[in-house]
Write a protein that holds these residues in place. Structure first.
Motif, PDB file in Angstrom:
ATOM      1  N   THR A  18       0.876  -1.175  -0.129  1.00 50.14           N
ATOM      2  CA  THR A  18      -0.048   0.069   0.207  1.00 50.14           C
ATOM      3  C   THR A  18       0.771   1.218   0.143  1.00 50.14           C
ATOM      4  O   THR A  18       0.634   2.030  -0.744  1.00 50.14           O
ATOM      5  CB  THR A  18      -1.044  -0.058   1.148  1.00 50.14           C
ATOM      6  OG1 THR A  18      -0.169  -0.215   2.573  1.00 50.14           O
ATOM      7  CG2 THR A  18      -1.984  -1.203   1.024  1.00 50.14           C
ATOM      8  N   VAL A  22       0.548   4.389  -2.640  1.00 50.36           N
ATOM      9  CA  VAL A  22       0.471   5.873  -2.215  1.00 50.36           C
ATOM     10  C   VAL A  22       1.554   6.566  -2.656  1.00 50.36           C
ATOM     11  O   VAL A  22       1.273   7.723  -3.292  1.00 50.36           O
ATOM     12  CB  VAL A  22       0.382   5.725  -0.653  1.00 50.36           C
ATOM     13  CG1 VAL A  22       0.742   7.151  -0.223  1.00 50.36           C
ATOM     14  CG2 VAL A  22      -0.837   5.111  -0.040  1.00 50.36           C
ATOM     15  N   TYR A 174      -0.193   8.109   4.492  1.00 55.19           N
ATOM     16  CA  TYR A 174      -1.050   7.686   3.380  1.00 55.19           C
ATOM     17  C   TYR A 174      -1.798   8.932   3.004  1.00 55.19           C
ATOM     18  O   TYR A 174      -1.875   9.415   1.852  1.00 55.19           O
ATOM     19  CB  TYR A 174      -2.268   6.698   3.804  1.00 55.19           C
ATOM     20  CG  TYR A 174      -1.858   5.291   3.912  1.00 55.19           C
ATOM     21  CD1 TYR A 174      -0.502   4.700   3.319  1.00 55.19           C
ATOM     22  CD2 TYR A 174      -2.645   4.380   4.503  1.00 55.19           C
ATOM     23  CE1 TYR A 174      -0.516   3.507   3.552  1.00 55.19           C
ATOM     24  CE2 TYR A 174      -2.430   3.143   4.877  1.00 55.19           C
ATOM     25  CZ  TYR A 174      -1.036   2.909   3.928  1.00 55.19           C
ATOM     26  OH  TYR A 174      -0.762   1.387   4.353  1.00 55.19           O
ATOM     27  N   THR A 183      -5.308   7.184  -1.296  1.00 53.88           N
ATOM     28  CA  THR A 183      -6.307   6.809  -0.150  1.00 53.88           C
ATOM     29  C   THR A 183      -7.271   5.924  -1.041  1.00 53.88           C
ATOM     30  O   THR A 183      -7.606   4.974  -0.688  1.00 53.88           O
ATOM     31  CB  THR A 183      -6.929   8.021   0.448  1.00 53.88           C
ATOM     32  OG1 THR A 183      -6.062   8.835   0.956  1.00 53.88           O
ATOM     33  CG2 THR A 183      -7.771   7.508   1.190  1.00 53.88           C
TER      34      THR A 183
END
Length: 549
Positions: A18, A22, A174, A183
């Motif tokens: 993730t 991002v 994030y 996001t």
């Protein structure tokens, strides 16, 4: 490989994955307000539908509701119904009109035909308060979840505090690095993983009972040791023999909870801003179709998860792992894995479902932080302090600073709120949203004579009443599970004079009343602006144009 090692590896893999998403999203941003706030309105209906589902299916849904059903039976199931019906209300009343009329935040719509500074100040304050309460629920869930997966003693508050801090830092990264694009990508990944995980668990539970729903419910009732486990009135609306006042208050608390759940979603800023991320009204409607399909299916599956946990894990084991019942779903996954492949299967299932739940928490906290920091920067800083004369880079920089500050506040408050059920904490956020935001939004969209005083009084009146009643309820003091804990046989601070746990039954009507009273006691009217707003809300004619005055 034991569950702790496997869980740690999966956590690290997910966080790295993730973070890469991002960072890539952050590089593609053009460093302007539109990219940061709505991702350049570049997402398709399918992508945004998954992101909406990812934003809505929070830790309260996956952890809290499953725990509620496992411990309270039928009454816990009310949360699933409440959240699902709430989504329909949000769609029918405000989602598309709000999206067609605004640009970045809820304040764009509420302040459209009003004096900008007082209305945007109120809108920003309410957005931040609602978001922080919702953040508490996610971060409390994170503390309980990761403690279980890493084999940390449930009573080790220091370790839980550290976990909450780490989650807070991740959500800040994030938002500050990726903005809306980053996001959204995290939310899409999370929605995909959560639907797969819930589907697999549901099939495994049903398979265990030969796909016989009656056998599942019967086993859950027997394991609970409560003859009324499948009947209403076990947790909400409880009749107290010999105490008619307490009985009445319990029934009113149930009505209050229902009002908060059904009306609250239509006032949640982090849900409403998702409709600004698609380029056309057609794409918005398509995203709604994808979202409601995923959300509806998921809430049906929480029934199997909750009753499956009650039948296979048992209320005693669930409470020992977490008093609020927030670990029912991960414990169910472990039990199912044990039945298939012994210790290895149990460790694997626990680690996988735990990682999915952790993804759920990170995605939702990122969305909440983005909504609140965007409102602060766009509504308060750009339009109140700078009166609309602001450099886009400065506005984005303020949004990032606000994300850091909001994250720190959420971490501190979440540390004190441990031990509460996360679904219950979310219900409080829903009550505040329905009391403060919903009256202002509905009056702005549909009442021609609404004005600045009405908007300000509606937001501050509903917000203030909800917070006052919350402070003077058993949520803050007077019980073992209060924010200020009151243990048996010990003297403690008590100021819980408000008899209900959820303030919605009082604060929601009060917010609408204050909006009406403020509007009729002011002579301000702007019929031309209302006509323009009406055209915008119904047709989407101004989508993509700046909302500024």
């Amino acid at each position: 490989m034991n569950s702790t090692t496997l869980s740690t590896i999966l956590f690290i893999v997910f966080v790295i994955f993730t973070l890469v998403l991002v960072i890539r999203a952050g590089r593609s941003n053009k460093k302007n307000t539109q990219d940061f706030y709505d991702g350049g309105a570049s997402f398709s209906g399918f992508q945004n539908g998954l992101a909406i589902a990812g934003d809505y299916m929070s830790a309260a849904s996956f952890l809290g509701i499953a725990g509620m059903i496992a411990l309270a039976g039928y009454d816990g199931f009310l949360y699933s119904i409440g959240f699902l019906v709430a989504w329909l209300v949000a769609l029918l009343l405000v989602a598309e009109p709000l999206r067609n009329s605004g640009r970045f935040t809820m304040g764009d719509v509420v302040a459209f035909r009003m004096r900008q500074r007082p209305v945007r100040t109120a809108s920003s304050a309410s957005t931040v308060v609602v978001s922080i309460f919702y953040l508490l629920a996610q971060m409390v869930g994170a503390g309980s979840l990761v403690s279980l997966l890493l084999g940390i003693d449930p009573t080790d508050s220091g370790a839980k505090n550290l976990i909450i801090g780490v989650v807070g830092i991740l959500m800040i990264v994030y938002v500050t690095v990726g903005g809306m694009k980053g996001t959204t990508y995290v939310q899409i990944v999370k929605a995909f993983l959560l639907m797969i995980g819930a589907t697999v668990l549901t099939i495994m539970v049903l398979w265990h009972f030969g796909f016989d729903i009656g056998a599942l419910l019967g086993a859950a009732k027997e394991q609970s040791g409560n003859a009324n486990f499948l009947n209403p009135g076990g947790k909400y609306g409880v009749e107290v023999e010999g105490d008619p006042f307490k009985t009445l208050m319990n029934k009113l608390d149930l009505i209050s909870l229902g009002l908060a759940l059904v009306l609250g979603t239509a006032g949640l800023p982090h849900i409403l801003i998702r409709f600004y991320t698609v380029p056309t009204a057609k794409a918005a409607r398509k995203s709604v179709n994808w979202a409601i399909g995923n959300i509806g299916a998921f809430y049906l599956m929480t029934i199997a998860l909750g009753f499956g946990a009650a039948a296979l894990v048992g209320s005693t084991a669930i409470k020992e792992a977490d008093k609020g019942g927030n670990l029912a779903a991960p414990l169910l996954a472990k039990e199912l894995g044990l039945g298939i492949a012994g210790e290895t299967g149990g460790a694997t299932m626990l680690a996988i479902i735990g990682a999915i739940a952790f993804a759920t928490i990170l995605a939702v906290v990122a969305g909440l932080t983005l909504a609140s920091s965007s409102s602060f920067a766009h509504d308060f800083y750009a339009n109140v302090i700078k009166k609309g004369n602001v450099d886009p880079k400065s506005e984005v920089r303020v949004a990032r600073i606000a994300a850091i500050l909001i994250g720190v506040v959420a971490i501190v408050l979440a540390i004190g709120a441990q031990g509460l059920n996360v679904a219950f904490l979310v219900a409080i956020a829903f009550a505040i949203a329905a009391s403060a935001n919903l009256p202002a939004v509905l009056y702005s969209l549909f009442w021609k004579n609404f004005n600045t005083r009405g908007a300000v009084w509606a937001i501050y009146g509903g917000l203030g009443m909800a917070l006052v009643l919350l402070v003077f309820s058993g949520n803050v003091s007077g019980t073992e599970t209060s924010f200020i804990k009151c243990l048996p046989d010990t003297e403690c601070v008590k100021f819980n004079w408000f008899p209900l746990n959820n303030p919605g039954i009082v604060s929601i009507p009060f917010g609408f009343f204050m909006g009406w009273l403020g509007a009729i006691t002011s002579n301000e009217r702007n019929s031309a602006k209302y006509a323009e707003l009406e055209v915008r809300s119904l047709t989407g004619a101004a989508i993509g144009k700046a909302v500024s005055h």
